[in-house]
Scaffold this active site. Structure first.
Site, short mmCIF file in Angstrom:
data_model
loop_
_atom_site.label_atom_id
_atom_site.label_comp_id
_atom_site.label_asym_id
_atom_site.label_seq_id
_atom_site.Cartn_x
_atom_site.Cartn_y
_atom_site.Cartn_z
N SER A 70 8.60 24.75 2.65
CA SER A 70 9.46 25.89 3.02
C SER A 70 10.94 25.66 2.75
CB SER A 70 9.22 26.29 4.49
OG SER A 70 7.89 26.72 4.68
N GLU A 108 5.66 15.97 2.60
CA GLU A 108 5.39 17.39 2.79
C GLU A 108 4.49 17.57 4.01
OE1 GLU A 108 5.92 19.61 -1.20
OE2 GLU A 108 3.86 18.95 -1.10
N GLY A 114 4.54 26.60 2.71
CA GLY A 114 4.30 28.04 2.56
C GLY A 114 4.27 28.82 3.86
N HIS A 166 -1.18 15.84 -3.76
CA HIS A 166 -0.66 17.00 -3.02
C HIS A 166 -1.67 17.37 -1.94
CE1 HIS A 166 0.69 21.02 -2.06
NE2 HIS A 166 1.85 20.69 -2.59
N ASN A 191 7.27 22.93 -7.94
CA ASN A 191 5.82 22.86 -8.13
C ASN A 191 5.32 24.30 -8.20
OD1 ASN A 191 3.08 22.53 -8.01
ND2 ASN A 191 3.03 21.63 -5.95
N LYS A 218 2.41 25.31 -8.84
CA LYS A 218 1.00 25.45 -8.41
C LYS A 218 0.26 26.34 -9.42
CE LYS A 218 2.55 24.54 -3.74
NZ LYS A 218 2.41 24.72 -2.30
N GLU A 251 -2.75 20.10 -0.98
CA GLU A 251 -3.74 21.10 -1.36
C GLU A 251 -4.92 20.45 -2.07
OE1 GLU A 251 -0.95 23.74 -3.28
OE2 GLU A 251 -0.13 24.21 -1.30
N GLY A 305 7.10 27.84 -3.49
CA GLY A 305 7.40 29.26 -3.70
C GLY A 305 8.79 29.54 -4.24
#
Ligand code: 13P
Length: 250
Positions: A208, A164, A170, A94, A13, A15, A96, A230
């Site tokens: 992570s 998640e 992150g 998600h 992802n 993002k 976020e 990430g």
């Protein structure tokens, strides 16, 4: 159902990251993915890069969509348009988006329904936040999210669930392996109760995940892969994750 019959998925992802100059990473990831045939590798890219990865031979997904197929919704993109751009998957719900745009389970369900309606696969995200985790409410939160977010037409061919924990995204913090396995096993039971062939739905862990912890996470029997933020941006970080999943016992 054994893990062998469930699809192993390495999903990135990106993002709000990625420019044309980053397409070389996509090319390298696509090349590595072709060598790892037991793993379905997918990159959920920003829409601006969709038209540019055609030759890479890698499955591409989007990170969100609107509930409607078309119409007067300035700035939005529909699942139909995502399908038209040759993508195959859409992330919905998600954390976020649930947090930053106050997306409810009901809206996530409508989006997932739109994804299925466009003939695509929905990656439906669930996960508890730190307060809920610390209060021992994770399973109740997950049960409510799964009940509220999965569309009626969900099955193991059109839906993937990503667990998640919000506090692990992150941050470099992860649940223990025992916690991950236990939560995935509970989610599998919830899916089994709610969806006809729910136990066959692939459940990805996200939060992570890195090359250094991927192998132990993928050794857990109810973990079918990962949704990676990430560490999916650079081929050198993502390829070891794909390799670890390929090497994991089926
Ligand atoms: P990180 O892998 O950066 O923790 O992000 C996880 C995530 O949110 C994937 O959707």
């Amino acid at each position: 159902m054994s893990q062998r019959t469930r699809t192993k998925v390495a999903a990135g992802n990106w993002k709000m990251n990625g420019k044309v100059s980053d397409l070389k990473e996509v090319t390298k990831i696509a090349h590595a993915a072709r060598q790892r045939k037991t793993v379905f590798t997918l990159l959920c890219l920003p829409l601006t890069l969709f038209g540019r990865v055609g030759g890479a031979g890698l499955s591409v997904g989007a990170q969100d969509c609107h509930v409607s197929a078309s119409g007067a919704h300035t700035g939005e993109i529909s699942a139909e348009m995502i399908a038209d751009a040759s993508a195959t998957h859409v992330i919905v719900g998600h954390s976020e988006r649930r947090t930053d745009y106050l997306e409810s389970d009901c809206l996530v369900q409508q989006k997932a329904q739109a994804v299925l309606g466009a003939g695509l696969t929905a990656i439906i995200c669930v996960g508890e936040n730190r307060e809920q985790y610390e209060a021992g409410q994770a399973l109740a939160v997950l049960q409510a999210q799964i009940e509220g977010s999965l569309p009626e037409a969900a099955n193991s061919n059109n839906v993937i669930v990503a667990y998640e924990p919000v506090w692990a995204i992150g941050t470099g913090l992860l649940p223990t392996n025992e916690e991950i396995q236990s939560v995935h096993s509970e989610i599998r039971e919830m899916l089994g109760r709610q969806v006809v062939d729910g136990e066959g739905i692939s459940i990805l862990y996200g939060g992570s995940v890195k090359g250094s912890n991927a192998a132990e996470i993928f050794s857990l029997p109810d973990v079918d892969g990962a949704l990676v933020g990430g560490a999916s941006l650079k081929a050198n970080d993502f390829i070891p994750i794909i390799e670890a999943l390929d090497a994991a016992e089926a």
